[in-house]
Structure formats: structure tokens, C-alpha cells
Design a protein around this motif. Structure first.
Motif, mmCIF file in Angstrom:
data_model
loop_
_atom_site.group_PDB
_atom_site.id
_atom_site.type_symbol
_atom_site.label_atom_id
_atom_site.label_comp_id
_atom_site.label_asym_id
_atom_site.label_seq_id
_atom_site.Cartn_x
_atom_site.Cartn_y
_atom_site.Cartn_z
ATOM 1 N N MET A 1 44.091 51.175 30.650
ATOM 2 C CA MET A 1 44.034 49.922 31.382
ATOM 3 C C MET A 1 43.447 48.857 30.455
ATOM 4 N N LYS A 2 44.118 47.723 30.382
ATOM 5 C CA LYS A 2 43.683 46.633 29.527
ATOM 6 C C LYS A 2 42.496 45.908 30.154
ATOM 7 N N GLU A 3 41.539 45.504 29.312
ATOM 8 C CA GLU A 3 40.365 44.785 29.808
ATOM 9 C C GLU A 3 40.192 43.500 29.002
ATOM 10 N N ASP A 4 40.051 42.369 29.705
ATOM 11 C CA ASP A 4 39.825 41.064 29.092
ATOM 12 C C ASP A 4 38.615 40.415 29.743
ATOM 13 N N VAL A 5 38.051 39.415 29.050
ATOM 14 C CA VAL A 5 36.918 38.668 29.578
ATOM 15 C C VAL A 5 37.255 37.184 29.539
ATOM 16 N N ILE A 6 36.930 36.493 30.620
ATOM 17 C CA ILE A 6 37.126 35.051 30.697
ATOM 18 C C ILE A 6 35.847 34.437 31.259
ATOM 19 N N THR A 7 35.476 33.252 30.772
ATOM 20 C CA THR A 7 34.264 32.596 31.241
ATOM 21 C C THR A 7 34.595 31.216 31.801
ATOM 22 N N PHE A 8 33.764 30.771 32.748
ATOM 23 C CA PHE A 8 33.904 29.462 33.363
ATOM 24 C C PHE A 8 32.531 28.804 33.426
ATOM 25 N N ASP A 9 32.476 27.533 33.128
ATOM 26 C CA ASP A 9 31.246 26.743 33.212
ATOM 27 C C ASP A 9 31.090 26.262 34.653
ATOM 28 N N THR A 10 29.954 26.538 35.275
ATOM 29 C CA THR A 10 29.754 26.142 36.675
ATOM 30 C C THR A 10 29.593 24.639 36.839
ATOM 31 N N HIS A 11 29.427 23.907 35.746
ATOM 32 C CA HIS A 11 29.432 22.452 35.838
ATOM 33 C C HIS A 11 30.853 21.932 36.064
ATOM 34 N N VAL A 12 31.838 22.761 35.753
ATOM 35 C CA VAL A 12 33.237 22.375 35.881
ATOM 36 C C VAL A 12 33.876 23.030 37.105
ATOM 37 N N PHE A 13 33.674 24.343 37.291
ATOM 38 C CA PHE A 13 34.277 25.089 38.387
ATOM 39 C C PHE A 13 33.197 25.822 39.177
ATOM 40 N N SER A 14 33.323 25.785 40.489
ATOM 41 C CA SER A 14 32.351 26.469 41.341
ATOM 42 C C SER A 14 32.651 27.965 41.401
ATOM 43 N N LEU A 15 31.633 28.737 41.762
ATOM 44 C CA LEU A 15 31.805 30.174 41.937
ATOM 45 C C LEU A 15 32.821 30.444 43.045
ATOM 46 N N ASP A 16 32.790 29.641 44.094
ATOM 47 C CA ASP A 16 33.727 29.798 45.201
ATOM 48 C C ASP A 16 35.173 29.623 44.734
ATOM 49 N N THR A 17 35.419 28.642 43.893
ATOM 50 C CA THR A 17 36.760 28.409 43.363
ATOM 51 C C THR A 17 37.230 29.595 42.528
ATOM 52 N N VAL A 18 36.349 30.116 41.695
ATOM 53 C CA VAL A 18 36.708 31.264 40.865
ATOM 54 C C VAL A 18 36.989 32.483 41.740
ATOM 55 N N LYS A 19 36.167 32.711 42.744
ATOM 56 C CA LYS A 19 36.362 33.861 43.628
ATOM 57 C C LYS A 19 37.664 33.756 44.421
ATOM 58 N N ARG A 20 37.992 32.546 44.887
ATOM 59 C CA ARG A 20 39.255 32.365 45.598
ATOM 60 C C ARG A 20 40.440 32.694 44.687
ATOM 61 N N THR A 21 40.326 32.277 43.447
ATOM 62 C CA THR A 21 41.377 32.563 42.472
ATOM 63 C C THR A 21 41.515 34.059 42.234
ATOM 64 N N LEU A 22 40.408 34.731 42.007
ATOM 65 C CA LEU A 22 40.453 36.166 41.728
ATOM 66 C C LEU A 22 41.034 36.935 42.907
ATOM 67 N N TYR A 23 40.746 36.492 44.105
ATOM 68 C CA TYR A 23 41.296 37.147 45.285
ATOM 69 C C TYR A 23 42.829 37.107 45.273
ATOM 70 N N ARG A 24 43.396 36.003 44.799
ATOM 71 C CA ARG A 24 44.857 35.865 44.739
ATOM 72 C C ARG A 24 45.495 36.897 43.818
ATOM 73 N N PHE A 25 44.725 37.386 42.822
ATOM 74 C CA PHE A 25 45.260 38.353 41.870
ATOM 75 C C PHE A 25 44.718 39.772 42.100
ATOM 76 N N SER A 26 44.024 39.981 43.192
ATOM 77 C CA SER A 26 43.360 41.272 43.413
ATOM 78 C C SER A 26 44.335 42.433 43.611
ATOM 79 N N ASP A 27 45.592 42.150 43.891
ATOM 80 C CA ASP A 27 46.569 43.228 44.010
ATOM 81 C C ASP A 27 47.073 43.701 42.646
ATOM 82 N N LYS A 28 46.830 42.895 41.604
ATOM 83 C CA LYS A 28 47.319 43.219 40.263
ATOM 84 C C LYS A 28 46.206 43.585 39.274
ATOM 85 N N CYS A 29 44.993 43.145 39.570
ATOM 86 C CA CYS A 29 43.855 43.353 38.660
ATOM 87 C C CYS A 29 42.615 43.675 39.482
#
Length: 92
Positions: A1-29
């Protein structure tokens, strides 16, 4: 299984926004999320070799824009709903 790391600055994107995004891909990752200071770190375990980082970055931008528009149009939605209900006789 491939593993990658991505980072987000909370001054730009909220944790809620990131979590909503990850939920959209939770069936694939699957994801591990950590927040340290002002950095959200997401470790992605992908079931396929697709470009998940690019797709997730694009979706974070989309979710952030949706959140911004939701906040900016809140007063307009409230006025529209108030007008709609004032014409029904439900409010006297």
C-alpha cells in the motif's frame, strides 16, 4: 500500500475543511491526521497508485470555497427564508 504525506497551514485552511475533504476520499484511501501548532499533517494510505495528493489539494480548495460562500451568503439565505415564511401565514 502506497503512503504519502501532505501538509496544510491552518492559517490558510481550517481543520474542518481538511476533514470534509478527506471524508470524500475515504472509500479510496485511509488517513492519519495530526495537528501540531499551525500545521495539519495528513498521512495517506492509498489502495491504488493514483495521484491522491493532487486530487486532495484540489478538493481542499473546493471545500474551502464552499465554506467561504456559505458564510458570505448567510444573511441573504436568512432574508429569503424569512420572506418565504412571512408569506405563508405561519408567522403572525
Amino acid at each position: 500500500m502506497k503512503e504519502d504525506v501532505i501538509t496544510f497551514d491552518t492559517h490558510v485552511f481550517s481543520l474542518d475543511t481538511v476533514k470534509r475533504t478527506l471524508y470524500r476520499f475515504s472509500d479510496k484511501c485511509s488517513f492519519d491526521v495530526q495537528m501540531i501548532d499551525y500545521v495539519i499533517t495528513v498521512t495517506i494510505q492509498a489502495k491504488t497508485q493514483d495521484d491522491w495528493i493532487g486530487r486532495i489539494k484540489n478538493e481542499v480548495l473546493d471545500q474551502d470555497l464552499r465554506d467561504t460562500l456559505f458564510k458570505e451568503t448567510a444573511n441573504i439565505r436568512t432574508l429569503i427564508l424569512a420572506n418565504a415564511f412571512s408569506n405563508t401565514g405561519l408567522i403572525q
